[in-house]
Design a protein around this motif. Structure first.
Motif, short mmCIF file in Angstrom:
data_model
loop_
_atom_site.label_atom_id
_atom_site.label_comp_id
_atom_site.label_asym_id
_atom_site.label_seq_id
_atom_site.Cartn_x
_atom_site.Cartn_y
_atom_site.Cartn_z
N ASP A 205 0.82 -1.22 0.00
CA ASP A 205 0.00 0.00 0.00
C ASP A 205 0.85 1.26 0.00
O ASP A 205 0.45 2.29 -0.55
N GLY A 206 2.04 1.19 0.61
CA GLY A 206 2.93 2.34 0.66
C GLY A 206 3.82 2.48 -0.55
O GLY A 206 4.65 3.39 -0.61
N GLY A 207 3.71 1.58 -1.52
CA GLY A 207 4.54 1.66 -2.72
C GLY A 207 5.99 1.27 -2.48
O GLY A 207 6.87 1.65 -3.23
N LYS A 208 6.23 0.50 -1.44
CA LYS A 208 7.60 0.13 -1.08
C LYS A 208 8.01 -1.24 -1.58
O LYS A 208 9.11 -1.70 -1.28
N MET A 209 7.14 -1.89 -2.33
CA MET A 209 7.46 -3.20 -2.91
C MET A 209 6.70 -3.30 -4.23
O MET A 209 5.83 -2.47 -4.51
N ALA B 109 9.10 -10.82 -9.98
CA ALA B 109 9.19 -9.42 -9.53
C ALA B 109 9.70 -9.34 -8.10
O ALA B 109 10.54 -8.49 -7.77
N ILE B 110 9.23 -10.23 -7.24
CA ILE B 110 9.68 -10.24 -5.84
C ILE B 110 11.15 -10.62 -5.76
O ILE B 110 11.93 -9.98 -5.04
N ASP B 111 11.57 -11.63 -6.52
CA ASP B 111 12.98 -12.04 -6.53
C ASP B 111 13.89 -10.92 -7.02
O ASP B 111 14.95 -10.67 -6.44
N GLU B 112 13.48 -10.23 -8.08
CA GLU B 112 14.27 -9.10 -8.60
C GLU B 112 14.34 -7.97 -7.57
O GLU B 112 15.40 -7.35 -7.39
N TRP B 113 13.22 -7.69 -6.92
CA TRP B 113 13.17 -6.64 -5.91
C TRP B 113 14.11 -6.97 -4.74
O TRP B 113 14.85 -6.10 -4.27
N ILE B 114 14.11 -8.22 -4.30
CA ILE B 114 15.00 -8.64 -3.22
C ILE B 114 16.46 -8.53 -3.67
O ILE B 114 17.31 -8.03 -2.93
N PRO C 76 14.47 -1.86 -2.91
CA PRO C 76 14.27 -0.41 -3.03
C PRO C 76 12.78 -0.07 -3.06
O PRO C 76 11.95 -0.89 -3.42
N SER C 77 12.46 1.17 -2.69
CA SER C 77 11.08 1.64 -2.76
C SER C 77 10.65 1.65 -4.22
O SER C 77 11.41 2.02 -5.11
N MET C 78 9.43 1.24 -4.46
CA MET C 78 8.90 1.19 -5.83
C MET C 78 8.11 2.44 -6.18
O MET C 78 7.61 2.58 -7.27
N ARG C 79 8.02 3.37 -5.26
CA ARG C 79 7.27 4.61 -5.46
C ARG C 79 7.98 5.48 -6.48
O ARG C 79 9.19 5.64 -6.47
N LYS C 80 7.21 6.04 -7.38
CA LYS C 80 7.76 6.92 -8.42
C LYS C 80 7.52 8.37 -8.03
O LYS C 80 6.45 8.74 -7.57
N GLY C 81 8.51 9.21 -8.24
CA GLY C 81 8.37 10.64 -8.01
C GLY C 81 8.40 11.03 -6.54
O GLY C 81 8.59 10.20 -5.65
N PRO C 82 8.22 12.32 -6.27
CA PRO C 82 8.27 12.81 -4.89
C PRO C 82 7.05 12.36 -4.10
O PRO C 82 6.00 12.09 -4.65
N ARG C 83 7.20 12.29 -2.84
CA ARG C 83 6.15 11.84 -1.94
C ARG C 83 5.13 12.85 -1.78
O ARG C 83 4.54 13.65 -1.73
#
Length: 71
Positions: free
Chosen positions: A34-38, A54-59, A64-71
């Motif tokens: 929900d927070g865009g961190k995965m 996708a999970i294996d690549e992320w690990i 890293p956070s998956m959120r795009k742009g500024p918060r």
């Protein structure tokens, strides 16, 4: 034909399998998502699944956070 229903061989993982991989609770997985961190889940009707690739690549990338742009 060999049975491959094990969560370690599945291409789509449910929240429990992802939590097991990361060593945390299913609720924490939903918070990260929900927070865009995965990686974002795939929604199949009412089912929520994550791509194993996708999970294996992320690990591998250090989670890293998956959120795009500024918060």
């Amino acid at each position: 034909m060999p049975e491959t229903s094990s969560s370690t061989n599945a291409k789509l993982l449910d929240v429990r399998a992802v939590a097991s991989l990361l060593g945390c609770s299913p609720r924490h997985i939903y918070r990260l998502s929900d927070g865009g961190k995965m990686p974002a889940p795939i929604r199949l009707g009412s089912l929520v699944r994550w791509s194993r690739d996708a999970i294996d690549e992320w690990i591998s990338a250090g989670c890293p956070s998956m959120r795009k742009g500024p918060r």
